[in-house]
Design an enzyme around this catalytic site. Structure first.
Site, short mmCIF file in Angstrom:
data_model
loop_
_atom_site.label_atom_id
_atom_site.label_comp_id
_atom_site.label_asym_id
_atom_site.label_seq_id
_atom_site.Cartn_x
_atom_site.Cartn_y
_atom_site.Cartn_z
N SER A 96 2.76 -32.24 54.60
CA SER A 96 1.69 -31.38 55.11
C SER A 96 0.85 -30.75 53.99
O SER A 96 -0.33 -30.48 54.20
CB SER A 96 2.27 -30.27 55.99
OG SER A 96 3.14 -29.47 55.24
N ASP A 125 4.51 -18.81 54.55
CA ASP A 125 5.90 -19.24 54.76
C ASP A 125 6.52 -19.74 53.46
O ASP A 125 7.53 -20.41 53.48
CB ASP A 125 5.97 -20.30 55.84
CG ASP A 125 5.13 -21.53 55.52
OD1 ASP A 125 4.47 -21.55 54.44
OD2 ASP A 125 5.11 -22.48 56.32
N HIS A 174 3.28 -23.47 52.71
CA HIS A 174 1.90 -23.92 52.91
C HIS A 174 0.94 -22.99 52.19
O HIS A 174 0.65 -21.90 52.68
CB HIS A 174 1.58 -23.96 54.41
CG HIS A 174 2.38 -25.00 55.14
ND1 HIS A 174 3.54 -24.69 55.79
CD2 HIS A 174 2.20 -26.33 55.30
CE1 HIS A 174 4.05 -25.81 56.34
NE2 HIS A 174 3.25 -26.81 56.06
#
Lengths: 219, 219, 219, 219, 219, 219, 219, 219
Positions: free
Chosen positions: E15, E191, E194
């Protein structure tokens, strides 16, 4: 049939009456009358008595109690200048005592209910051709159910007020009785309050019988 | 009333029948039957004859012609095993000739219409308790209007087929006539095809009269 | 408490179990376990017994009957290789008989219910550390209500099957009884079937008591 | 258990309290209480003590600091006339110093925090049956982490204020400690602030223990 | 700068690489490259070295582990025929062990990680002009944090593999170190995984330094 | 680098500056600074000079001309109390003369542009540590294009005003020149006005060079 | 006017032709023909020549090059059995060379363009009453602009092919010339490719002039 | 052609004019003029007379009657300072008498219609270069249709007012006549009121003919 050429009928009440009607006034094309008994009554009147050009306006608002009707009576009833007026109120007055028992501000007990309903009727009756009072109802055949029993008492108030003022009286609870002998209550209304189309047809039938509707039109 | 205890009635047609019904099968709770004449017919049957437990299934699909019915007849009619079947088809068969005159592939001319309708009736009638054939209609009182005139011819086909097979016949065009004397056509249906609630009530009334419905229940 | 370190608990059922869980497998972060009693049970196990690292998987699917469980048993239970399995099924088996009385294909009568439940238990019990069988319920205190009476019979089937197979037994109907003495049924569940958080806490409490949960953790 | 029949408990705080509650007042049906520890506390109270009819109102608002509570104290606490009041505030007071270090207007330093909290308590305590003060927390086991260390200091302020005013004291940071021995912090709360259901259950347990909750109801 | 005229650079990862890129291939106009370090690297290359016409393709997919890269290596890397390839993988390999500790099927332990990464490098290196290996990272300055410590071990694997195959090596964890001396980790990444734009700029800087980028273009 | 520890930089302009920033103030987490050159400048400052803790606020609004800046100068610039201020305005002042030639009320001709810009600078300069004036631009390499030629004249005004007030001057049109030698204009900006990421990086580079940014941080 | 009673005209091309037409076939009611020059041409033909009943079908697809037309020629042209066919293609063939210069797979160079166009014409011309070939265009008056210059070359190919096959030829670039003397290009088309209504009217006018349209109908 | 360089034309009316125009003022880019005859007129004027730079503003509002125009005349017409003004009103004035026969408040009878139209014309004519009056229409060829007959009477009023004030007169009903000889009315407008593109082209043609438009531009 009681309503005559060009008469205007205003129907006021709670969510059973509202059924998604257009705001601020429930009249006009397509879904302006909502999709409940008011819309059915109107389509009966237009379809069976097209020559009378009767005007039906839905002024129901979801969640209303008689206290809420009182607060909007001037704009939503008197300013509408109806020839005929129907009132079906009381379900939320009772329901809040059962689904939000701690939130006592939202309960409308039977004394306030009766007094407010009488006030509204007295304020309005003289200027009407006719008044139709419909009882609240609870689609539960067990008469000893707590909420059903309470609703029956509110229905008795409506009966008394109708008698005292020579209003047309519609006992909606009674209208559901023969249907509930064959259809389970949760089928007619998932929460025993908001009817499906069969339930609304039952209400419309009761209303129409009370105003002298004839399946073949009047002679 | 013709329908008996636990009879299953399948009603098939185009958008007038469909009215947003549940797919693939138009039965179940809330809006499964759509919001047109099928839903009205059902609510009449449940509310006035609750003891019969009649089962109504709406199999209409918007835009259908008789050619489309033919293509889905096995799954959507025969596999449903109805006791009673109503068919109202033909509006799109005619309409495409007027609103898409260049798109000739979508036109269903009267010979194909009659032949296909006869085929469907012959294929199905023997296994039914009863068949109801409803004419298509066009909510236009001017009988010399081109599309109205065409629709009348398709309606004559339905009348003939009904007579030839002893089907119950419902002349929907005729049912609209007295209403159209008092209500302007565009008010009943913005495009003279898709009726409002008053129009659907008119259709329901015509259907119910044809099957012997009584406002006070049967004796 | 019966569940031990790293045990895997699969909980299967209908919408009461499902509650919006992640598909195809109800485990993972945030709302993967839905927002009903399964999520509560998991949060109790993680919060009070964090050292055990118990794995909870929600395999409920809304609308399921025991017939639907049977159809997906291999992938949704056996392939999951649970150490512990809980089953709560039967509400829809009964409900369809009342809310869709004409749609008989969707009814699961008591013989089929019992036979199918027994088959599933027999097929699975040998490979489990333990099996928990939960009765279906209907949040209606009136024991003579038709649907409540039927639900009680299905609950008796669960009791018998649990006894025959030495499964942990949870009488959910009984768990609601003391709460229903003080709270009106429609408040716990708008349709008397789908509970609010208080109802789910009541289910979780009953489940946890049955597996030996202790508020202060085990010694 | 401290709360008695018909007592009203208002719970105020920030996003941990809010959790999507209904606005402007967090009470009523379904999700009105949000989906965090307030909803859990309520479902414990209704399910285990249904006879007390305790009323729980969630007045948390996401992003609030003690400065924000002060600004809405009259309408959101005093006008609510609670019997019991719980306050959990301080996370944003600290967090803004770490996530928006340049935006100094949004920082609430410890002196302002303590003074404001004392003011609110002094203003309200006399009219309450009881006050519950909960510390803010940070789900980070490393006590030398900068933000955790700061949060601990704010927690000490709460402890002092609780002692000075005989309030019920809930050390939420301490409640998380045993769980954090076994579960990685980011699993309990993706940002170490907003807990998952296990984290909210841990908060509810700490709260309930502080008010004398018993798993088997009181004797 | 290492990349030459018309070279094609494929960047693959999870991601952090994906960042909302276009699927199935992350190249084209507007947001096709996502909004993370890949887009920054591309805008640096186009803006500072417009004469080289370098082609950048983002092949990151959110949630991927090295096991997932392996499964799509043929289509997503080899078929792309890159001149240069960058790989940044491993965060999810580690994270799943901490955020879903019970779901062991999703854990990729260090042996599998190293073996798979080596396989991919060996399979691909010969056909490339150059390979850039970037470590995974965890935006947590406390080196004894459990997940940070594990991430460092995976980073060491990347360092070894890069050394064994003469790949360009980018130590992303090291790149964050000076920034973390002044900015709290949760500010760089809510978090700790990210990154915000500052975090992505830090990654882009580390990448560009490793490939010999010059702020004033090459001589 | 000109900006020092804890300095606050406000950047004002039109859609090129705005780029979807948070309203009413463009600062905070995630996307608060929009996704254009302002966000890039900020991420450069935070990533390369983290020890300075510089505060960047985006006050751009899409569609603004210098007339619009004037109307909101008090609240959006002066009340913000910036240490540093950057202004990039003029594109819409010119563009409206070309894309809406008939709508003359929306045109800001060069005299009004110069006078208003001077007023704003004079009103603000004294309270600033420094002012950065950026020219408007048009991503069209053909200098005889009508709109490009007009934009160049507006750029000359900015150059003069900057010289007269010792402001830092950024010639954005010049910054695009070397890139446009290799990249077709419509690729950098679909409408030759709103740049893609490469265009915004080009703007950020020009800005950073003007304020003495160093790729390796300052000594 | 060339088109006769009941002739069918298929118009194929890229996004300029497509303009949001109905898929898979662009004909029918309301917006089926999209909202560009095809819809205008159709409304001219229906409004000025209603007695001819000409059928217009829009088969444009956004983003298409001549290579894409080739791939769908059988189903989208030949199977449609047109009497008349218009082709306007080539904008994307050129544009991709400028907006995605690195993505060489998407470039259609002039040799392939000419060869493919010739193939399509040869394959189709014999079965048509008439063929109309329209040049691609670029709404940029500067003839030395790189993309405009390239587009002109592709336009010359169309001119040649039209001459070689006696097709009706429409020089769309020429049609824009007098308008561009007075209106700035970006006003006609924000990206100099997709025209506003004025641009589409200009295209329609050029097309209609080529087929002998008369404002007063034919004699 | 009547309109000269830089003339401003305001077009006011009901939904036929509105057609989704931008509010509060219908001018600007893309769809600001809506997608009906106003947009067509504008694209004709810009495309065929680009050198005149005529400004067209759409001020239609759906549902308006002449009574509504009167209420907004100052802001929507006079303050706009038009050189030329076109008015097309009356459809709703008539339609409400037919689709909402009971809602008499919404009917605008012919006396009020004429008087109000005269007032508006007298108030405005002196300050205009020219006034264009367009009749309302009903797309129904049957002149004895009730609503068509009524509409014709309102059209006669417009003709008289135009004659009395030397306004340019456009008989839109007459414009539809030759088209209706070949196209069924419901094809031009699903409700015989809101035209499709062919209908709007017919209106634009009638308007343009009235103002001296020439297909080849003026000499």
């Amino acid at each position: 049939m009681l309503l005559q050429k060009k008469d205007k009928l205003v129907m006021i009440g709670d969510s059973i009456t509202d059924c998604g009607r257009k705001k601020p006034e429930g009249e006009g094309r397509t879904d302006a009358l909502g999709n409940g008994y008011v819309s059915l009554v109107n389509s009966f009147l237009q379809s069976f008595y097209p020559e009378r050009g009767i005007r039906v306006v839905n002024m129901g608002i979801s969640g209303n109690t008689v206290r809420d009707l009182n607060a909007r009576w001037q704009t939503d009833v008197i300013d509408q200048k109806p020839d005929w007026l129907s009132i079906m109120i009381g379900i939320n007055d009772v329901w809040r005592q059962y689904d939000l028992p701690q939130v006592v501000e939202k309960h409308v007990y039977i004394e306030e209910y009766e007094q407010t309903l009488r006030d509204l009727v007295e304020r309005t009756k003289p200027s009407l051709k006719g008044l139709i009072l419909m009882t609240p109802f609870y689609i539960e055949p067990n008469a000893s159910d707590l909420m059903r029993a309470a609703m029956d008492q509110y229905g008795q108030v409506v009966r008394k007020v109708a008698a005292d003022h020579q209003a047309v009286f519609v006992d909606t609870q009674q209208a559901f009785a023969p249907v509930l002998e064959h259809i389970y209550p949760a089928t007619l209304a998932w929460d025993r309050v908001h009817p499906n189309m069969t339930g609304h047809m039952t209400l419309a039938k009761a209303f129409l019988n009370a105003i002298g509707f004839s399946w073949n039109g009047d002679k």
